[in-house]
Design a protein around this motif. Sequence first.
Motif, PDB file in Angstrom:
ATOM      1  N   ASN A  32       0.800  -1.221   0.000  1.00 51.66           N
ATOM      2  CA  ASN A  32       0.000   0.000   0.000  1.00 51.66           C
ATOM      3  C   ASN A  32       0.833   1.271   0.000  1.00 51.66           C
ATOM      4  N   VAL A  33       2.085   1.148   0.454  1.00 51.48           N
ATOM      5  CA  VAL A  33       2.940   2.328   0.550  1.00 51.48           C
ATOM      6  C   VAL A  33       4.221   2.068  -0.204  1.00 51.48           C
ATOM      7  N   CYS A  34       4.685   3.104  -0.944  1.00 55.21           N
ATOM      8  CA  CYS A  34       5.953   2.966  -1.648  1.00 55.21           C
ATOM      9  C   CYS A  34       6.811   4.193  -1.374  1.00 55.21           C
ATOM     10  N   LEU A  35       8.070   3.964  -1.074  1.00 55.76           N
ATOM     11  CA  LEU A  35       9.005   5.071  -0.859  1.00 55.76           C
ATOM     12  C   LEU A  35       9.813   5.277  -2.134  1.00 55.76           C
ATOM     13  N   LEU A  36       9.732   6.482  -2.691  1.00 59.30           N
ATOM     14  CA  LEU A  36      10.538   6.820  -3.860  1.00 59.30           C
ATOM     15  C   LEU A  36      11.718   7.654  -3.383  1.00 59.30           C
ATOM     16  N   HIS A  37      12.897   6.999  -3.381  1.00 58.32           N
ATOM     17  CA  HIS A  37      14.104   7.685  -2.939  1.00 58.32           C
ATOM     18  C   HIS A  37      14.869   8.099  -4.182  1.00 58.32           C
ATOM     19  N   GLY A  38      14.805   9.371  -4.533  1.00 58.07           N
ATOM     20  CA  GLY A  38      15.475   9.840  -5.742  1.00 58.07           C
ATOM     21  C   GLY A  38      16.268  11.092  -5.440  1.00 58.07           C
ATOM     22  N   PRO A  73      15.359  10.321   2.699  1.00 52.11           N
ATOM     23  CA  PRO A  73      14.262   9.747   3.484  1.00 52.11           C
ATOM     24  C   PRO A  73      14.474   9.888   4.989  1.00 52.11           C
ATOM     25  N   SER A  74      13.377   9.958   5.709  1.00 57.36           N
ATOM     26  CA  SER A  74      13.470   9.902   7.160  1.00 57.36           C
ATOM     27  C   SER A  74      13.973   8.513   7.520  1.00 57.36           C
ATOM     28  N   ILE A  75      14.677   8.429   8.631  1.00 57.56           N
ATOM     29  CA  ILE A  75      15.200   7.127   9.064  1.00 57.56           C
ATOM     30  C   ILE A  75      14.042   6.132   9.193  1.00 57.56           C
ATOM     31  N   GLU A  76      12.922   6.599   9.727  1.00 59.70           N
ATOM     32  CA  GLU A  76      11.773   5.720   9.937  1.00 59.70           C
ATOM     33  C   GLU A  76      11.268   5.116   8.624  1.00 59.70           C
ATOM     34  N   SER A  77      11.096   5.981   7.617  1.00 55.93           N
ATOM     35  CA  SER A  77      10.534   5.481   6.363  1.00 55.93           C
ATOM     36  C   SER A  77      11.518   4.551   5.645  1.00 55.93           C
ATOM     37  N   TYR A  78      12.796   4.899   5.695  1.00 57.28           N
ATOM     38  CA  TYR A  78      13.782   4.045   5.029  1.00 57.28           C
ATOM     39  C   TYR A  78      13.826   2.684   5.727  1.00 57.28           C
ATOM     40  N   TYR A  79      13.734   2.732   7.026  1.00 53.28           N
ATOM     41  CA  TYR A  79      13.714   1.496   7.805  1.00 53.28           C
ATOM     42  C   TYR A  79      12.498   0.647   7.410  1.00 53.28           C
ATOM     43  N   ASN A  80      11.342   1.266   7.368  1.00 50.98           N
ATOM     44  CA  ASN A  80      10.125   0.556   6.975  1.00 50.98           C
ATOM     45  C   ASN A  80      10.256  -0.044   5.586  1.00 50.98           C
ATOM     46  N   ALA A  81      10.950   0.693   4.692  1.00 52.29           N
ATOM     47  CA  ALA A  81      11.129   0.196   3.336  1.00 52.29           C
ATOM     48  C   ALA A  81      12.067  -1.016   3.344  1.00 52.29           C
ATOM     49  N   LEU A  82      13.191  -0.918   4.068  1.00 48.70           N
ATOM     50  CA  LEU A  82      14.132  -2.036   4.100  1.00 48.70           C
ATOM     51  C   LEU A  82      13.530  -3.258   4.796  1.00 48.70           C
ATOM     52  N   MET A 110      25.064   7.249   6.360  1.00 52.61           N
ATOM     53  CA  MET A 110      24.486   8.028   7.457  1.00 52.61           C
ATOM     54  C   MET A 110      23.374   7.219   8.139  1.00 52.61           C
ATOM     55  N   TYR A 111      22.547   6.610   7.300  1.00 56.54           N
ATOM     56  CA  TYR A 111      21.418   5.832   7.813  1.00 56.54           C
ATOM     57  C   TYR A 111      21.893   4.712   8.736  1.00 56.54           C
ATOM     58  N   ARG A 112      22.900   3.959   8.286  1.00 53.05           N
ATOM     59  CA  ARG A 112      23.386   2.827   9.081  1.00 53.05           C
ATOM     60  C   ARG A 112      23.926   3.285  10.421  1.00 53.05           C
ATOM     61  N   GLU A 154      22.925   3.767  16.405  1.00 56.30           N
ATOM     62  CA  GLU A 154      22.774   4.583  17.613  1.00 56.30           C
ATOM     63  C   GLU A 154      21.363   4.518  18.163  1.00 56.30           C
ATOM     64  N   ARG A 155      20.407   4.567  17.269  1.00 58.75           N
ATOM     65  CA  ARG A 155      19.009   4.537  17.710  1.00 58.75           C
ATOM     66  C   ARG A 155      18.708   3.225  18.437  1.00 58.75           C
ATOM     67  N   GLU A 156      19.264   2.159  17.935  1.00 57.96           N
ATOM     68  CA  GLU A 156      19.003   0.872  18.560  1.00 57.96           C
ATOM     69  C   GLU A 156      19.656   0.831  19.933  1.00 57.96           C
ATOM     70  N   LEU A 157      20.902   1.292  19.983  1.00 56.61           N
ATOM     71  CA  LEU A 157      21.659   1.291  21.226  1.00 56.61           C
ATOM     72  C   LEU A 157      20.960   2.118  22.301  1.00 56.61           C
ATOM     73  N   PHE A 158      20.501   3.291  21.926  1.00 57.29           N
ATOM     74  CA  PHE A 158      19.907   4.190  22.922  1.00 57.29           C
ATOM     75  C   PHE A 158      18.391   4.113  22.977  1.00 57.29           C
ATOM     76  N   ARG A 159      17.833   3.120  22.353  1.00 61.87           N
ATOM     77  CA  ARG A 159      16.389   2.867  22.427  1.00 61.87           C
ATOM     78  C   ARG A 159      15.538   4.031  21.936  1.00 61.87           C
ATOM     79  N   TYR A 160      15.739   4.355  20.669  1.00 55.71           N
ATOM     80  CA  TYR A 160      14.947   5.410  20.040  1.00 55.71           C
ATOM     81  C   TYR A 160      14.235   4.873  18.805  1.00 55.71           C
ATOM     82  N   PRO A 161      13.303   5.649  18.229  1.00 52.50           N
ATOM     83  CA  PRO A 161      12.663   5.211  16.980  1.00 52.50           C
ATOM     84  C   PRO A 161      13.739   4.958  15.933  1.00 52.50           C
ATOM     85  N   PRO A 162      13.548   4.029  15.017  1.00 52.31           N
ATOM     86  CA  PRO A 162      12.327   3.242  14.796  1.00 52.31           C
ATOM     87  C   PRO A 162      12.225   1.994  15.662  1.00 52.31           C
ATOM     88  N   PHE A 163      13.111   1.819  16.627  1.00 50.27           N
ATOM     89  CA  PHE A 163      13.041   0.594  17.434  1.00 50.27           C
ATOM     90  C   PHE A 163      12.085   0.739  18.615  1.00 50.27           C
TER      91      PHE A 163
END
Length: 820
Positions: free
Chosen positions: A303-309, A446-455, A708-710, A715-724
């Motif tokens: 239903n959702v598609c991320l276009l990263h261009g 892309p926002s980290i959240e959306s790229y994460y959702n896409a991956l 940058m995303y990786r 860091e987000r995972e380590l410090f318990r932030y979105p998208p985790f």
Amino acid sequence: MKQYVDVIVPLPIAGQYTYSLPETLADQVGEGCRVVVPFGKKKFYTAIVTKVHRTPPADYTTKDIAEVLDSRPVLLPRQYALWQWMADYCLCTLGDVYKAALPSGMKLESESVVTLNEDFEADGPLPEKEQRILDLLGTDPEQCVTQLEKSSGIRHLLPVIKSLLDKEAIRMKEELKRSYRPRTEACVRLTPPYQTEEALHALFESLHRAPKQLRLLMKYMERSGWSRPDGQVQEVQRQALLEAAGAAPDALNALLKKQVFELYRRETGRLSLREQATVAPHPLGEAQQHALQAILTTFGQKNVCLLHGVTASGKTEIYIHLIEKVLQAGKQVLYLLPEIALTTQITERLRRIFGARLGIYHSKFPDAERVEIWQKQLSDHDFDIILGVRSSIFLPFKRLGLVIVDEEHETTYKQQDPAPRYHARNAAILLASLYGAKTLLGTATPSIESYYNALQGKYGLVELTERYRNIQLPRIELVDIKELARKKLMVAQFSPFLLQQMRQALERKEQVILFQNRRGFAPMIECRTCGWVPRCKNCDVSLTYHKALNQLTCHYCGYTFSIPRSCPACGGVELVNRGFGTEKIEDDIRRIFPEATVARMDLDTTRTRTAYERILTDFESGKTDILIGTQMISKGLDFDRVSVVGILNADSLLNYPDFRAYERAFQLMAQVAGRAGRRDRQGLVVLQTKSPELPLIHQVIGNHYVQMYREQLAERELFRYPPFFRLVYVYLKHRKEEVLDEAAVQMALRLRHGLGERVLGPDRPPVARIQTLYIKKIMVKIELSASLIQVRRYLLDVQRTLVAEERFRSLMVYYDMDPY
Ligand code: ADP
Ligand code: ZN
Ligand code: ZN
């Protein structure tokens, strides 16, 4: 059997209220219609009906509704479903959502202030109640509805007020800015007895002694096309007729008196609906075609598609082709943009192709226009495409097939204050799902959240790695300004390299953009002797210096303060500027390049819609050489002649305490850089920084989004932030600091009881006092697997028990779900 309605009132109170329908209004109201209801002490509000039923409430006796305003719903079932989701998800009330969703003109209430329209002339005697109100306004031409109610003794005044508004006898005080009335004009027509050839013939005969009236009649015949063979009668506007006939109102009045003519009012739409010639869209390049195909394939499964261009890869052209396909299938499109600054350019591009099928909806439009668009979307001639900012997700749609969220990473999609604090990207995805429609998210960063959702496979992912026609991405040159400052080589905020590049660009008749982050410290004033800094008396912030106004202003509450001659703390007379904002930069640039035309684009120079347009048009047409701006200029604007972009201080982007700071800094710099060198040559970006060794700077230079995303994701995972993890900020506000402190400690304690380690704080937010209220913040981090419903229920329960205590009665508590 008595009928009841459940309604939402436009107030931040939980739940819905049940009213009864008086006998006279039985069966006249449906779900989604507006009604006028009494609420509290003699106040009236426009409420929305969510249910019609026959069950009286168990615990209170109902009041009757006062009036029904709509015969057809203004709120469709799927919109209401969106409201319910939002109130639930954002932990606010349906009343909050209602207030945000509907334009003001559709929500008349007791507090509304009305004024007498001095130019009003009644076409005939008015109903007694209406006349009484006009008489009252005659003695005091500006009163609120409640006051009028009291002095007139009329019980249900809102319908009377509405009728007077419709006749334009009175106006809403804030009308020019806010409230809706259909724009009408007086027209003239023949009364039925004179609509035959014979009657007219006799009339002409009888008028030969009244040449003025005769001329008026002749002009009317001509204008109305009365004698045309097709018999089509045109409407004739009163004023235009008088002018065409060169007649005084006397002649017309005579004919009105003889009942030859009659007056009536015609509603004139404000929306320009002229049919325009349209053109076919550009054919897509090869990479674009592949991307479009990939998007369509994705939509087959997701239903959702991320276009990263990358910037200028031609995403907008792809949207246009996609829109065409959706329209061909008979569906509607909602095209969201983060900022009204962008609408001008995109509007033009879409208009050329879709003409009058496109409607624009945004917050800087007069409220009346927004009401008209709302009504139009309910009608049978609704727009096929709506282009708008955040609030357009609330418009009624009947055949929504696609939502495009352009520049999906933009933080302006998040509503901050007041509630509902929703994210328009997330709300758009939900809205689309209610219609079985698709959502396309587009962006170069892309926002980290959306790229994460896409991956993760939740969204589809389509990538475009080259610019349209393979135009090169700009070259980014790093300049270490710490080193230069040490050697005293900086000229104000500019490195010699940047100044040299600017000079060369101006000589080649090319343009320059200078970017200065608004979040960096704003300019302020400081006493050189004792360090005294003027602060706002309501808020916990220093005041910003505005040179053009020669004033100090608070950016939170608007408090202004004239600049003292001497320091109130020590009496010293040397007050100096500190920090630099866009205004200071503009000043310096004018001094350094006196021959160049300079413009500035930030919140202060773009208060109105026309201001935006003027600045952008001047820049596009080449009237302006140098454009200085805040992040406002980073957003997807497409200029041809920009060859140099200067980022004056990359570090100021990083120096604020937020887990998104790096992500934001990358996005901003990549987007600003993307403004350079769009058509025929490679552009140059001069990136000034005090920390050239930072990995982020190199990720920007190399356009290494994924790197940058990786890094950020780790860091987000380590410090318990979105998208985790999901974040909820709980804000508490109170006038008294001691009470607030105690309440915050109590709230955190009780939250920990059920949520344990997930609760952090209370803390002082960066601005700990706004508009005389002290603020505390509690942060809650919830793992994705936890039940959000339970957490929300728990939060609200704790709040309820806390506020029930006498000492915390006037405590304000609100939530920011997924804060940005
Ligand atoms: P993006 O939205 O990715 O930033 P745009 O759609 O604005 O990119 O395209 C950048 C520039 O290239 C625009 O000036 C646009 O008109 C032009 N362009 C893109 N695709 C095409 C195409 N298929 N045919 C002609 N011009 C195009
Ligand atoms: Zn203030
Ligand atoms: Zn001082």
